[in-house]
Design a protein around this motif. Sequence first.
Motif, PDB file in Angstrom:
ATOM      1  N   GLY B  38      -1.243   0.984  -3.276  1.00 27.51           N
ATOM      2  CA  GLY B  38      -0.260   1.871  -2.893  1.00 27.51           C
ATOM      3  C   GLY B  38       0.302   1.285  -1.624  1.00 27.51           C
ATOM      4  N   GLY B  41       2.549  -1.607  -2.465  1.00 31.89           N
ATOM      5  CA  GLY B  41       3.608  -1.157  -3.302  1.00 31.89           C
ATOM      6  C   GLY B  41       4.708  -0.490  -2.377  1.00 31.89           C
ATOM      7  N   SER B  42       4.218   0.395  -1.433  1.00 26.98           N
ATOM      8  CA  SER B  42       5.165   1.193  -0.556  1.00 26.98           C
ATOM      9  C   SER B  42       5.858   0.382   0.218  1.00 26.98           C
ATOM     10  CB  SER B  42       4.215   1.991   0.099  1.00 26.98           C
ATOM     11  OG  SER B  42       3.644   2.974  -0.623  1.00 26.98           O
ATOM     12  N   ALA B  45       8.335  -1.831  -1.813  1.00 26.66           N
ATOM     13  CA  ALA B  45       9.541  -1.051  -2.071  1.00 26.66           C
ATOM     14  C   ALA B  45      10.434  -0.540  -0.852  1.00 26.66           C
ATOM     15  CB  ALA B  45       9.123   0.139  -3.037  1.00 26.66           C
ATOM     16  N   ARG B 356       4.334   5.983  -1.314  1.00 21.82           N
ATOM     17  CA  ARG B 356       4.916   6.216  -2.539  1.00 21.82           C
ATOM     18  C   ARG B 356       3.675   6.347  -3.580  1.00 21.82           C
ATOM     19  NH1 ARG B 356      10.642   3.980  -3.095  1.00 21.82           N
ATOM     20  NH2 ARG B 356      10.204   3.766  -0.977  1.00 21.82           N
ATOM     21  N   LEU B 357       3.588   7.383  -4.029  1.00 22.26           N
ATOM     22  CA  LEU B 357       2.667   7.614  -5.190  1.00 22.26           C
ATOM     23  C   LEU B 357       3.326   7.453  -6.612  1.00 22.26           C
ATOM     24  CD1 LEU B 357       1.653  11.290  -3.931  1.00 22.26           C
ATOM     25  CD2 LEU B 357       0.698   9.009  -3.487  1.00 22.26           C
ATOM     26  N   SER B 358       3.204   6.063  -6.886  1.00 21.58           N
ATOM     27  CA  SER B 358       3.852   5.634  -8.053  1.00 21.58           C
ATOM     28  C   SER B 358       2.905   6.090  -9.284  1.00 21.58           C
ATOM     29  CB  SER B 358       4.301   4.272  -7.801  1.00 21.58           C
ATOM     30  OG  SER B 358       3.429   3.465  -8.078  1.00 21.58           O
ATOM     31  N   PRO B 359       3.377   6.554 -10.317  1.00 20.57           N
ATOM     32  CA  PRO B 359       2.426   7.019 -11.430  1.00 20.57           C
ATOM     33  C   PRO B 359       1.811   5.638 -11.944  1.00 20.57           C
ATOM     34  CG  PRO B 359       4.656   7.969 -11.763  1.00 20.57           C
ATOM     35  CD  PRO B 359       4.512   6.936 -10.438  1.00 20.57           C
ATOM     36  N   PRO B 360       2.259   4.522 -12.192  1.00 23.40           N
ATOM     37  CA  PRO B 360       1.509   3.275 -12.615  1.00 23.40           C
ATOM     38  C   PRO B 360       0.443   2.854 -11.854  1.00 23.40           C
ATOM     39  CG  PRO B 360       3.834   2.758 -12.579  1.00 23.40           C
ATOM     40  CD  PRO B 360       3.926   4.249 -11.938  1.00 23.40           C
ATOM     41  N   VAL B 361       0.324   3.030 -10.561  1.00 22.94           N
ATOM     42  CA  VAL B 361      -0.711   2.687  -9.551  1.00 22.94           C
ATOM     43  C   VAL B 361      -1.905   3.593 -10.206  1.00 22.94           C
ATOM     44  CG1 VAL B 361      -1.721   2.981  -7.370  1.00 22.94           C
ATOM     45  CG2 VAL B 361       0.641   2.044  -7.820  1.00 22.94           C
TER      46      VAL B 361
END
Lengths: 243, 787
Positions: B38, B41-42, B45, B356-361
């Motif tokens: 997370g 990724g954050s 991004a 970011r709370l990305s659903p794929p994670v």
Amino acid sequence: MNGKDVALDESLAFRGEGLEKVYQTGETSVRALRGVDLAIPLGEMLVLLGPSGSGKSTLLNIIGGLDRPTSGRLFYRDTELTALDDRELTRFRRAQIGFIFQFYNLIPSLTAEENVRLVTDIANNPMEPRDALELVGLADRCDHYPAQLSGGEQQRVAVARAIAKRPGVLLCDEPTGALDSSTGVRVLETLERAHAELGTTVVIITHNVGIAVMAHRILHFRDGQIARVETNEHPVEPRQISW
Amino acid sequence: MKALDLKLARDLWRMRGQALAIALVLAAATATFVLSVGVHGSLVATRDAYYARSHFADVFATLKRAPRSIVARIADIPGVQRAEGNIIQYATLDFPGREEPIRALINSVDEFGRSRLNAITLRKGILPRPEHASDVVVDENFAKANGLGLGSTVAAQIYGRRQTLVIVGIGMAPNYVYALAPGDLVPDERRFGIFWMGRKALEAATDRREAINTLSLTLDRGASQAEVIRKVDSILAPYGGTGAYGREDHLSNAFLDSELKQLSAMTRIIPPIFLLVSTFLVYIVLGRMIRTEREQIGLIKAFGYSGWAIGWHYLKFALAVALLAIVLGSLAGIWMGQAMTRLYAEYYRFPFLTYRLSPPVFLAAGALAIGAAALGALGGVRSAMALQPAVAMSPPPPPVYRAGTVERLGQLAGFSALGHMIVRHVARWPGRSAITVLGVGLSMGLLFATMQFVDASKAMLDQFFARSQHQDLTVTFTEARNEHAIHALAQIPGVLRVEASRTIPVMLRLGARSKRTAIESADPASQLTARIDGTGQEVALPPAGLMLSRQLADQLRAKIGDPIEVELLGGRRTRSVQQLVRIVDEVVGARAYAGQGTLERIARDAAPADAVLLRIDPQARTRILTRLKDMPVVLGVTERQAALEKFTEVIDSNILTMISFYIAFAAAIAVGVVYNSARILFSERAHELATLRVLGYLNSEVAIVLLGEIALLVVLALPLGCMLGYAMAQLMIAMFSSDLFRLPYAATRASYGFAAVVVLSAALATALLVARRVMKLDMVRVLKARE
Ligand SMILES: Nc1ncnc2c1ncn2[C@@H]1O[C@H](COP(=O)(O)OP(=O)(O)OP(=O)(O)O)[C@@H](O)[C@H]1O
Ligand SMILES: [Mg+2]
């Protein structure tokens, strides 16, 4: 009994007054014992008979100090068992009681001899484990693990384990329940031998009326009470029993 | 509810302690995954969005001075999309009451809003206005750290002239996400700030009318960066170009990149280890549960349930645990991710940095948790499915114990019957015992491997600051100076020792690989600097040839004896070939060294200094700093003590925050593993233990059988844990090394001790819990059951 003060009677092993046991499970309660008075003389061979659920095992467990009555008093000779705490009760078991159960309850990781040693390790005046096994006719199987013994042999090891510490009392809950007639008889013979040679008080629970003939007295159980006491003037030798 | 589901619910409740312990371990794994993936990724991004939005350039170049008209020539190079030329100028700031050196890097910005590249994101205020020579925009972190706001004025010494600047805007730009002062290793937002000034104003302030000293360009899609750089270099050569470079060599971007690499290394290594351990746990617990339920399984099958129905029933147990773990782990991961992101937001200068709370994670985390649980369940479920009803309903054949090697040892030691029970049980189930030992060992190893990061960082600090730097101040000159300047510094009262140091920017090449860097040199008799290798030995500068840090040698794939081509950047672009004579394992930076003679041959001039190292009388510090501020030749002053403190702070806040999360997880795993092992042992042996109680053994004696076995397994696990920990630590350190740091393996005995203490405490606590169960053992009930 009958109102007499039995607490002074030196010839008694156990005496109980008004023993009650109530199992409370949630809303419902089961009265497994409903006021049992009993006196078991030293050196007696006693059989408890009765239908399933009548409270025989409950009584035996209380006598042996595995469990406590909900109310009533219980004495072993001059010790009031109902007044002992857990630790003292354990010491009482350790010193006085030998147990034999329907399922032999041997420790699978210990050999026959070691299973016996388990008890002699902590007893005051034990026999040699080998001698105890000799007594049950298993001297040659000392080094076998339970898995290498038959059911009857395992039960005899259990008997050897129970008698090795020269207990004052042997408590047996359906000792032959899982055995066939001839194997069962051999187990009963070893019990009888302990009784005869060591003067041990023996209490045997059984469903099997045939076994009762070897006892001095038979307590008939019904609904948590002693319904009837039968005295047997001529106990029969186990050898003559079969079922 | 169906009866079988009722059984599931009851089983879950009955085994809630163990289920929770497994769920916690699995949750720890999920959380590490959510956390690191997370945060990574954050950050990625955020960086990408920020770079795109503010047109971060692709290629950069600095030069001495060139007419502005050159920008058009650069823009005409095929493949260049846009080119902008600017001025950058270091300045000294004067804050009342602050004696320490405070510096700014001032960038020009088009006051008519025509700048596109590396665009400023304004937080507050406006960009510098035309005809307002004192207007500046200040970077947000610096403003915050120094209590500056719109309208604040700052006294600056720019190009030897004092000037008062007025803050009209507060903002940031993508080329200074990581803003590092020259000579510094970590950003210090109190002492170093980025400023933006109107182009005309800065031109005037630095006597560079219609001139530039820095260039930024973006490239067309598909253009060859190497090609463009070559052409840019050839155009800039006459103007003192020091070589154009791409984003990969851009200071701010490179630092950010190395941080991201570390994060993704953590993502690759830590969660998988955690997942592995939890898979193990599920395997142990479920396998055991199914063993004890043989008869029930046989019965259920006899009633006509299919093998699949049974298998599914037990799998659901694992899935229920996994589900709980996913929820707990995700919540913990989010919470920690937010904490980490807040830290990064402070450290890096991003206009926005959102966790970011990305659903794929979450899907991936969930899939991993479920996968681990299912994998762990597989063995048990398969054996449940395979059980024949008839076989299952007869009790399992009593285990066959035999006197083995361990046994004979036991006899030698004169064990009691209880001792035999312990040893035989362990020896009888070597697989189960080994798994327990491995599980405990793994958790201890994990704990140790995460713990030693603290040691490694401390050792790195010690090697870098305490062992290799003995100066109090590093004074950087605006340009290379000769002995006169050095002499002038030595005259300042309170200066105890002065040593010249020289660094020249170069491009190193070997085969197809090249690396922009700088070659450093020092006085051969230096008392103020030393190079310390991995074993803590001091390494002398080679009399001839080059010495590279391991980092740099690895990047060039160079080995000792290789001929390295050295191109001087800036001024004369001479080339020479130097032999690599030594590789030194350093902890910080990717550096190159040469003796003074070698450096003179490369640069083809006698050694002037571009920096000096000073040792000073601490009493005279304030006076010396004030004197240095007034010297126009001084570009900057770095205080070793302040740098050390800042560095420590960065390590504490960034690395150690993450590590402390992992340490907490590892400790949770250790507790979970030990607890579960103890509980399983207890359940397996409840019958035997009750029998012992019936035979007249005291609670304390019975507990010994159980605790003895736990103790034996834990004791076996400790050395294994040390070995596994050592291996994992090596792996993590290797993966954790970046261009910036190379962590030394420096685990202290305390870390081994700490890991062992945590495991032992977990063992002790669970032992107490389990011992309590022994006290409550219901003899009568156990004896009714058949085993
Ligand atoms: N733990 C318990 N909780 C609730 N009720 C119990 C418990 N143990 C025994 N009972 C009840 O107490 C009564 C007496 O049980 P006990 O085991 O003494 O019978 P028993 O005479 O030994 O029967 P059997 O010959 O079948 O072994 C039974 O009705 C039984 O259901
Ligand atoms: Mg019964």
